[in-house]
Design an enzyme around this catalytic site. Structure first.
Site, PDB file in Angstrom:
ATOM      1  N   ASN B 214       0.834  -1.200   0.000  1.00 18.83           N
ATOM      2  CA  ASN B 214       0.000   0.000   0.000  1.00 18.83           C
ATOM      3  C   ASN B 214       0.875   1.259   0.000  1.00 18.83           C
ATOM      4  OD1 ASN B 214       0.995   0.329   2.587  1.00 18.83           O
ATOM      5  ND2 ASN B 214      -0.882  -0.326   3.606  1.00 18.83           N
ATOM      6  N   HIS B 262      -9.624  -5.903 -10.743  1.00 20.04           N
ATOM      7  CA  HIS B 262      -8.506  -5.748  -9.799  1.00 20.04           C
ATOM      8  C   HIS B 262      -8.709  -4.569  -8.870  1.00 20.04           C
ATOM      9  CE1 HIS B 262      -5.315  -8.588 -10.457  1.00 20.04           C
ATOM     10  NE2 HIS B 262      -5.413  -8.477 -11.760  1.00 20.04           N
ATOM     11  N   HIS B 328      -0.191  -5.075 -20.122  1.00 17.97           N
ATOM     12  CA  HIS B 328      -0.623  -6.333 -20.747  1.00 17.97           C
ATOM     13  C   HIS B 328      -1.193  -6.050 -22.128  1.00 17.97           C
ATOM     14  CE1 HIS B 328      -1.375  -6.950 -16.327  1.00 17.97           C
ATOM     15  NE2 HIS B 328      -0.658  -8.030 -16.573  1.00 17.97           N
ATOM     16  N   GLU B 415      41.611  15.384 -19.041  1.00 21.20           N
ATOM     17  CA  GLU B 415      40.571  15.647 -18.041  1.00 21.20           C
ATOM     18  C   GLU B 415      41.151  16.280 -16.774  1.00 21.20           C
ATOM     19  OE1 GLU B 415      38.241  12.084 -17.431  1.00 21.20           O
ATOM     20  OE2 GLU B 415      37.243  12.286 -19.375  1.00 21.20           O
TER      21      GLU B 415
END
Lengths: 433, 433
Positions: B214, B262, B328, B415
């Site tokens: 949740n 669902h 899906h 660099e």
């Protein structure tokens, strides 16, 4: 620098303290970043020109001026010194070869029940690459972030790089050209991330954003996550060097300092079975710090986070290394492969006495974007997998459905999902299952 | 339910609205969750017993009472009805086979320069699996989350499931036993996530946490991210069904309702080339809603988020599907493989008229934990890759270093990282590179 010996009292507490050390200081910039993102979403291109004037101190004529032309990108490689061009090309070629070898195979299988299942890999459509400007504008990072995307098959790679006061490192542009970046934008900070995530009119949105950045960039990536994919937020870099007394102390010292020179929050740890060798390395570190250009940064890192751990044997070293789960691991002992086989957690390993981490930072082939801060326990370096996604699939005919459908009906009913059960049962010919 | 036709004026705006629809309502629980995590970190086991009494309304005698014994887990499979046991075993076997086929190969290559590079896959040591309690306690989710971890080689799988009022679904425990879960704890909510991330004394910490939950669980996962790995936060589920008029309308209707049942926030979309068939499906949905046990939920989803899109041809359907990037996708047409080949973005595809999504939810083999809310553009379903990590490696001897080292020195100098350059140059024999 801390000196620890496994045999001494208090070792476990001292080592645990090393593990728990929080090297990162996070600035809270949530609200400022949320404001910038909201502005970019609301105003689009207009927000970008205004924010660029404010943060980067140059004013684009319009949004089109934020984009570097394809011709400028293509010309960049020719405009740099030949030695640097050659080195970048060597690096790009080797990185591409290593990442191409990673490309995975699709899966397609049919089982005894007649059910055909599979997994199909596909490239993400569009990727955004953030490249920091100013001091930390590293062409090697452009290669390391963009080439895996190109090898994965990403069609659109949009790079954003801030140009403070209008200045751009030509090597960064050359690296972008070599790596197949398809768009370069002079946009930085949270506004670049917002533009990549939501689009602005001129700049079309992408599906995933990668690349390092400051606290604003990192927070912006957090806030747009879900709308687009993001890579993990990199913390300060670290190296663990496993080295016996047969090494040259000054080599190991320089390896430790190569890590330390990145950032005051970087961490270099030597694990050795010889206290005398450890002392020799510490002395060489002090010597080298007298002449290194970035000595101030390297010394701050070494003093605050450096450590030498003296172990009784190499099995102890392996156990400690697995707890450290280092981003970089050098293994400089007689049978380095035996130790490597026992190491479960490391982002990248450098095997042998002739293999300093700097090789991997630039030209070896594997990626230098690696999991930091003990996250190698569960995370991996950047790879083609970061730019691919999977679609799984199932194909069933009536016979296959008859074979496995009843089990699905039983489980759907057990979970109280009747429409699930019915969607299978109806096809099995059960009108009232 | 929305009815859209590609030929009609206003289609593009209506479809874009469908894409932009925010189906998720996020509750802000940041502060509450931060408090729970802090309490678990500070008090360990004691916090768990107190929080369980408060949130789950039963009081463990002590922390040990929170753990379900290995014997109880092992006995769980024998304690459920034979049909359910058989169905769970079928599902577990098929899921295991499909995920085992995903296991990737290591890489080990030596190039013309004599540099040996490779990539080694390894399992995460310990994984935490969160399983929601109450209504949403789905044994199929236990299989889908735990089996890929076991197949990947994870040695320790610690599952946390709340037992509100002390009640635990025996099917969930049976699924845990079949899936090789090594520990089960009666702990829920944010406190479970905190316990898994930091450990509590009784419960040892894990390296990665997966599984749905949740708003409190999702926020807790966000807050512990970095300390441990987490899976993506799942949004409401969705299906797109591509179906021509040769299908039975009631099959398609039930497929749409299987998604809708669902959650009120779920989304079911039919894309068809026949308006008449679309109307027939809508009528069958209404019929089925009269008798489905979860009709209230399914109707709320269908009314608010359902859609029928009528297209002129299947090329249009493919283009729209790629923009939807559905979790899906069912493909129920004459040559479904042709359409599937053109689909770039979908979490999982179900190919043919006899292949409802519910097959894949339970028994087909591929995972049912899939990217929602258009994230299939860049994200993938759960797989063995979620429980593996990569260590890349480089091995170089003096000759290999001589071949590629100079390029590294050049780039490191460009660099401004001199210790990087020196770590290579010293080994090349340049004392003052």
């Amino acid at each position: 620098m801390k000196w620890l010996e496994t045999g001494q009292p208090g070792f476990e507490a001292a080592f645990q303290a090393l593990l728990d050390e929080a090297r990162e200081t996070t600035t809270r910039v949530d609200a400022a970043v949320a404001g910038i993102i909201a502005q970019v979403r609301a105003e689009g291109d207009a927000a970008l020109t205004g924010l660029t004037a404010r943060f980067d101190r140059w004013t684009p004529a319009d949004a089109a001026a934020l984009r570097i032309t394809p011709t400028e990108i293509a010309d960049a490689v020719g405009a740099i010194p030949a030695a640097q061009r050659g080195a970048l090309e060597t690096a790009a070629r080797r990185i591409e070869v290593f990442h191409r070898a990673q490309l995975p195979q699709d899966l397609d299988m049919t089982d005894a029940d007649g059910v055909r299942t599979g997994l199909r890999w596909g490239a993400i459509d569009a990727v955004g690459l953030y490249v920091p400007g100013g001091k930390a504008a590293y062409p090697s990072s452009v290669l390391m972030n963009a080439l895996p995307a190109r090898v994965a098959g990403v069609q659109r790679i949009a790079m954003c790089v801030p140009t403070p006061d209008g200045v751009l490192n030509p090597l960064v542009l050359a690296a972008a050209a070599l790596a197949g970046v398809t768009e370069v934008w002079r946009i930085g900070g949270a506004q670049a991330i917002a533009a990549l995530a939501f689009g602005t009119g001129s700049l079309r949105p992408v599906d995933r954003i990668v690349g390092p950045g400051n606290a604003f960039v990192a927070e912006a990536k957090r806030q747009v996550f879900g709308r687009v994919g993001i890579d993990s937020i990199a913390g300060p870099s670290e190296v663990v060097v496993l080295a016996d007394a047969a090494n040259e102390a000054r080599h190991v010292a320089m390896d430790l300092l190569a890590q330390a020179e990145h950032d005051e929050a970087a961490q270099s740890i030597l694990i050795t079975d010889s206290a005398a060798f450890g002392q020799a390395v510490v002395a060489e570190v002090e010597m080298a710090l007298r002449h290194l250009p970035r000595a101030a940064i390297a010394r701050a890192s070494w003093v605050a986070h450096g450590a030498v751990v003296v172990v009784g044997d190499w099995a102890e070293a392996v156990a400690l290394t697995n707890r450290l789960a280092p981003e970089h691991l050098q293994i400089m002992v007689d049978a380095p492969r035996d130790l490597f086989a026992a190491i479960r957690h490391a982002g990248a390993a450098f095997i042998g006495r002739h293999c300093p981490e700097a090789l991997g930072d630039y030209v070896a082939g594997p990626n230098h974007v690696l999991p930091t801060g003990r996250t190698a326990r569960f995370a991996s370096g950047l790879s083609v997998f970061d730019f691919l996604k999977r679609t799984t699939w199932v194909e069933a005919d009536a016979a296959a459905l008859a074979a496995i459908g009843p089990a699905a009906v039983t489980l759907a009913r057990a979970e109280g999902l009747d429409a699930h059960a019915m969607s299978v049962a109806l096809r099995l010919g059960n009108k009232h299952p």
